[in-house]
Design a protein around this motif. Structure first.
Motif, mmCIF file in Angstrom:
data_model
loop_
_atom_site.group_PDB
_atom_site.id
_atom_site.type_symbol
_atom_site.label_atom_id
_atom_site.label_comp_id
_atom_site.label_asym_id
_atom_site.label_seq_id
_atom_site.Cartn_x
_atom_site.Cartn_y
_atom_site.Cartn_z
ATOM 1 N N SER A 16 -5.502 3.652 11.426
ATOM 2 C CA SER A 16 -5.345 4.842 12.263
ATOM 3 C C SER A 16 -6.736 5.387 12.576
ATOM 4 O O SER A 16 -7.742 4.856 12.109
ATOM 5 C CB SER A 16 -4.492 5.892 11.547
ATOM 6 N N GLN A 17 -6.791 6.463 13.328
ATOM 7 C CA GLN A 17 -8.084 7.022 13.739
ATOM 8 C C GLN A 17 -8.922 7.450 12.530
ATOM 9 O O GLN A 17 -10.122 7.322 12.518
ATOM 10 C CB GLN A 17 -7.859 8.228 14.671
ATOM 11 N N ASP A 18 -8.248 7.997 11.526
ATOM 12 C CA ASP A 18 -8.978 8.455 10.322
ATOM 13 C C ASP A 18 -8.911 7.386 9.232
ATOM 14 O O ASP A 18 -8.638 7.652 8.077
ATOM 15 C CB ASP A 18 -8.394 9.776 9.808
ATOM 16 N N ASP A 19 -9.195 6.148 9.620
ATOM 17 C CA ASP A 19 -8.872 4.996 8.782
ATOM 18 C C ASP A 19 -9.811 4.770 7.595
ATOM 19 O O ASP A 19 -9.481 4.042 6.681
ATOM 20 C CB ASP A 19 -8.887 3.743 9.678
ATOM 21 N N GLU A 20 -10.991 5.403 7.605
ATOM 22 C CA GLU A 20 -12.039 5.003 6.658
ATOM 23 C C GLU A 20 -11.582 4.998 5.202
ATOM 24 O O GLU A 20 -11.940 4.120 4.435
ATOM 25 C CB GLU A 20 -13.275 5.919 6.790
ATOM 26 N N ILE A 21 -10.778 5.959 4.823
ATOM 27 C CA ILE A 21 -10.476 6.111 3.393
ATOM 28 C C ILE A 21 -9.570 4.983 2.890
ATOM 29 O O ILE A 21 -9.770 4.439 1.810
ATOM 30 C CB ILE A 21 -9.896 7.518 3.086
ATOM 31 N N THR A 22 -8.547 4.601 3.685
ATOM 32 C CA THR A 22 -7.691 3.478 3.280
ATOM 33 C C THR A 22 -8.494 2.186 3.256
ATOM 34 O O THR A 22 -8.379 1.383 2.328
ATOM 35 C CB THR A 22 -6.491 3.300 4.238
ATOM 36 N N ALA A 23 -9.321 1.983 4.289
ATOM 37 C CA ALA A 23 -10.128 0.764 4.364
ATOM 38 C C ALA A 23 -11.052 0.647 3.148
ATOM 39 O O ALA A 23 -11.201 -0.426 2.570
ATOM 40 C CB ALA A 23 -10.953 0.755 5.652
ATOM 41 N N MET A 24 -11.640 1.770 2.739
ATOM 42 C CA MET A 24 -12.532 1.742 1.579
ATOM 43 C C MET A 24 -11.746 1.476 0.292
ATOM 44 O O MET A 24 -12.207 0.727 -0.572
ATOM 45 C CB MET A 24 -13.303 3.063 1.485
ATOM 46 N N LEU A 25 -10.555 2.051 0.174
ATOM 47 C CA LEU A 25 -9.756 1.818 -1.038
ATOM 48 C C LEU A 25 -9.327 0.350 -1.131
ATOM 49 O O LEU A 25 -9.414 -0.269 -2.194
ATOM 50 C CB LEU A 25 -8.535 2.736 -1.060
ATOM 51 N N VAL A 26 -8.896 -0.232 -0.004
ATOM 52 C CA VAL A 26 -8.530 -1.657 0.001
ATOM 53 C C VAL A 26 -9.750 -2.499 -0.376
ATOM 54 O O VAL A 26 -9.650 -3.449 -1.163
ATOM 55 C CB VAL A 26 -7.967 -2.080 1.381
ATOM 56 N N LEU A 51 0.827 -1.219 0.000
ATOM 57 C CA LEU A 51 0.000 0.000 0.000
ATOM 58 C C LEU A 51 0.859 1.266 0.000
ATOM 59 O O LEU A 51 0.359 2.354 -0.270
ATOM 60 C CB LEU A 51 -0.958 -0.005 1.195
ATOM 61 N N GLY A 52 2.161 1.112 0.267
ATOM 62 C CA GLY A 52 3.086 2.247 0.155
ATOM 63 C C GLY A 52 3.289 2.705 -1.280
ATOM 64 O O GLY A 52 3.876 3.762 -1.526
ATOM 65 N N ALA A 53 2.786 1.931 -2.239
ATOM 66 C CA ALA A 53 2.878 2.325 -3.652
ATOM 67 C C ALA A 53 1.840 3.384 -4.016
ATOM 68 O O ALA A 53 1.870 3.952 -5.103
ATOM 69 C CB ALA A 53 2.686 1.104 -4.550
ATOM 70 N N LEU A 54 0.905 3.652 -3.075
ATOM 71 C CA LEU A 54 -0.154 4.636 -3.339
ATOM 72 C C LEU A 54 0.302 6.038 -2.968
ATOM 73 O O LEU A 54 1.049 6.228 -2.011
ATOM 74 C CB LEU A 54 -1.396 4.282 -2.521
ATOM 75 N N LYS A 55 -0.180 7.025 -3.709
ATOM 76 C CA LYS A 55 0.180 8.399 -3.379
ATOM 77 C C LYS A 55 -0.518 8.832 -2.086
ATOM 78 O O LYS A 55 -1.626 8.390 -1.767
ATOM 79 C CB LYS A 55 -0.124 9.352 -4.532
ATOM 80 N N ALA A 56 0.155 9.715 -1.334
ATOM 81 C CA ALA A 56 -0.295 10.074 0.017
ATOM 82 C C ALA A 56 -1.712 10.639 0.040
ATOM 83 O O ALA A 56 -2.456 10.439 0.997
ATOM 84 C CB ALA A 56 0.685 11.079 0.637
ATOM 85 N N SER A 57 -2.116 11.339 -1.016
ATOM 86 C CA SER A 57 -3.444 11.973 -1.030
ATOM 87 C C SER A 57 -4.576 10.953 -1.102
ATOM 88 O O SER A 57 -5.734 11.285 -0.874
ATOM 89 C CB SER A 57 -3.554 12.935 -2.212
ATOM 90 N N GLU A 58 -4.249 9.682 -1.391
ATOM 91 C CA GLU A 58 -5.285 8.659 -1.559
ATOM 92 C C GLU A 58 -5.582 7.890 -0.277
ATOM 93 O O GLU A 58 -6.502 7.089 -0.254
ATOM 94 C CB GLU A 58 -4.841 7.631 -2.628
ATOM 95 N N VAL A 59 -4.757 8.091 0.761
ATOM 96 C CA VAL A 59 -4.844 7.207 1.939
ATOM 97 C C VAL A 59 -4.896 8.003 3.241
ATOM 98 O O VAL A 59 -4.684 9.217 3.254
ATOM 99 C CB VAL A 59 -3.659 6.225 1.982
ATOM 100 N N SER A 60 -5.152 7.290 4.359
ATOM 101 C CA SER A 60 -5.255 7.965 5.651
ATOM 102 C C SER A 60 -3.879 8.274 6.241
ATOM 103 O O SER A 60 -2.851 7.906 5.690
ATOM 104 C CB SER A 60 -6.073 7.151 6.632
ATOM 105 N N LEU A 61 -3.928 8.905 7.400
ATOM 106 C CA LEU A 61 -2.738 9.547 7.960
ATOM 107 C C LEU A 61 -1.540 8.614 8.115
ATOM 108 O O LEU A 61 -0.451 8.892 7.626
ATOM 109 C CB LEU A 61 -3.114 10.145 9.325
ATOM 110 N N ARG A 62 -1.709 7.468 8.780
ATOM 111 C CA ARG A 62 -0.568 6.585 9.048
ATOM 112 C C ARG A 62 -0.117 5.843 7.798
ATOM 113 O O ARG A 62 0.943 5.236 7.779
ATOM 114 C CB ARG A 62 -0.935 5.560 10.130
ATOM 115 N N GLN A 63 -0.929 5.878 6.750
ATOM 116 C CA GLN A 63 -0.633 5.120 5.547
ATOM 117 C C GLN A 63 0.216 5.921 4.553
ATOM 118 O O GLN A 63 0.710 5.394 3.579
ATOM 119 C CB GLN A 63 -1.967 4.732 4.884
ATOM 120 N N LYS A 64 0.371 7.209 4.810
ATOM 121 C CA LYS A 64 1.046 8.085 3.843
ATOM 122 C C LYS A 64 2.540 7.764 3.770
ATOM 123 O O LYS A 64 3.216 7.696 4.798
ATOM 124 C CB LYS A 64 0.853 9.555 4.230
#
Length: 388
Positions: free
Chosen positions: A281-291, A233-246
């Motif tokens: 992370s706390q703002d996890d929804e966006i990464t979870a939805m993308l996965v 998931l580190g291959a994704l650009k930071a704007s697409e994922v939640s805070l800890r995933q950037k």
């Protein structure tokens, strides 16, 4: 089938699932629960499998994680027009040691792949790919891996395995079952020149982020030749994922990674698909939805598979022969799907790994290039590897 290592999906997720529309994916698939146990896997094509192991992440500081948010997001999606049965098998928990988890994953995957069931693995650290690779030791003689990643992960193999060195271990550890390793979406500044040179010397394939973003269809023939697909998931650009995933301001965007997942699903050879380096992370929804959407597109791809690689009958394909740089190149085009292959000749005087004429997936552009006296790079690398 005996799955001793699996724990059920949490009651929190199941309670959330009960509130969903009966048309949602969560209501359509079978789920491993405490009450019902592991569902019957007869006629099941795809399973979802969590692996809660992240101890060999180089940044590991003792934290645990779960996949509840991904499951909640996935269950809310609506299935496509699918004829494929899907089961959520639950999770493989952390073992006493990371090696115990590796063993549990390897045994589980061997059982699934042997029974023609495709696992979608959602994991912690990407070193779990090593176990996915070892699961094939008794199944097929040569394995092709495609890694969607910002870096090669060859690493320092003299040290214990971690999520930045697992590919080096795959290359160097016996038994030597790796035939080809391809990386999709790598970013040059995250890789040393020594690693880039080593990839060239080993005739492995690498596709830079710019190439992939410029023409996402480049990924399709690479996936068509893969047994294992592993996504960091580190291959994704930071704007697409939640805070800890950037990880990086540059990377694949959501649309591109979903296209990649669909290409992996469409491939008749892909029998294991892993998504790794998930960090809730706390703002996890966006990464979870993308996965979740990546998983959705992979399942969609599996449903769209067409058996177009049977070349025993001439009506299934057209054959084209051209000359490029004094090499006779033979191409095949499927009459069912329009997809292209190129033949790699068997070198009789060489102890090669394949012992037969092998068909390598390629693009229509490769054929056009060959007509203009340009040898396709995929053919050249496969030919050289075949000669080693």
């Amino acid at each position: 089938m005996n799955f001793n290592f699996l724990s059920p999906v949490s009651d929190t997720v199941l309670a959330h699932n009960q509130l969903l529309s009966p048309l949602c994916l969560g209501q359509k698939i079978k789920i491993h629960s405490e009450q019902q146990g592991i569902p019957d896997l007869n006629n099941v094509k795809i399973v979802i499998l969590g692996v809660l192991e992240n101890r060999n992440d180089i940044n590991y500081i003792g934290e645990d994680f779960n996949l509840n948010e991904i499951r909640k997001s996935l269950y809310t999606l609506y299935p496509g027009n699918w004829g494929t049965n899907v089961v959520d098998l639950g999770d493989i928990e952390k073992g006493e040691t990371a090696e115990d988890t590796y063993f549990a994953l390897k045994e589980t995957l061997t059982l699934l792949v042997e029974n023609k069931i495709i696992p979608i693995i959602i994991g912690g650290s990407q070193d779990l790919t090593y176990s996915a690779y070892r699961a094939y030791d008794s199944l097929i003689p040569m394995v092709n891996i495609v890694n969607v990643d910002k870096s090669f992960d060859l690493g320092d193999t003299s040290k214990p395995i971690n999520n930045t060195s697992f590919v080096g271990k795959i290359v160097l550890d016996e038994p030597y079952n790796l035939f080809n390793y391809s990386i999709v979406g790598y970013q040059t500044y995250f890789n040393s020149q020594e690693e880039i040179d080593l990839m060239e010397r080993l005739y492995f394939e690498s596709y830079r982020l710019g190439e992939v973003s410029n023409d996402i269809t480049l990924v399709e023939p690479v996936m068509r030749d893969a047994n294992i697909v592993t996504v960091d998931l580190g291959a994704l650009k930071a704007s697409e994922v939640s805070l800890r995933q950037k990880v990086s301001p540059n990377g694949l965007d959501g649309k591109e990674i979903c296209a990649v997942a669909r290409y992996a699903g469409i491939s008749n050879k892909v029998s294991s698909f892993g998504i790794y380096e998930y960090k809730p992370s706390q703002d996890d929804e966006i990464t979870a939805m993308l996965v979740s959407q990546m998983i959705w597109y992979f399942i969609e791809g599996v449903n769209c598979r067409v058996n177009d690689d049977d070349f025993s009958k001439s009506e299934n394909h057209q054959k084209f022969i051209t000359l490029a740089e004094s090499h006779e190149l033979i191409f095949y085009k499927s009459t069912k799907t329009g997809r292209w292959w190129i033949e790699i000749p068997f070198l009789a005087n060489v102890n090669n790994k394949l012992k037969k004429h092998t068909l390598l997936p390629c693009t229509h552009q490769d054929y056009l290039d060959a007509c203009n006296d340009i040898i396709p790079e995929r053919w050249y690398k496969a030919y050289q590897k075949n000669s080693v």
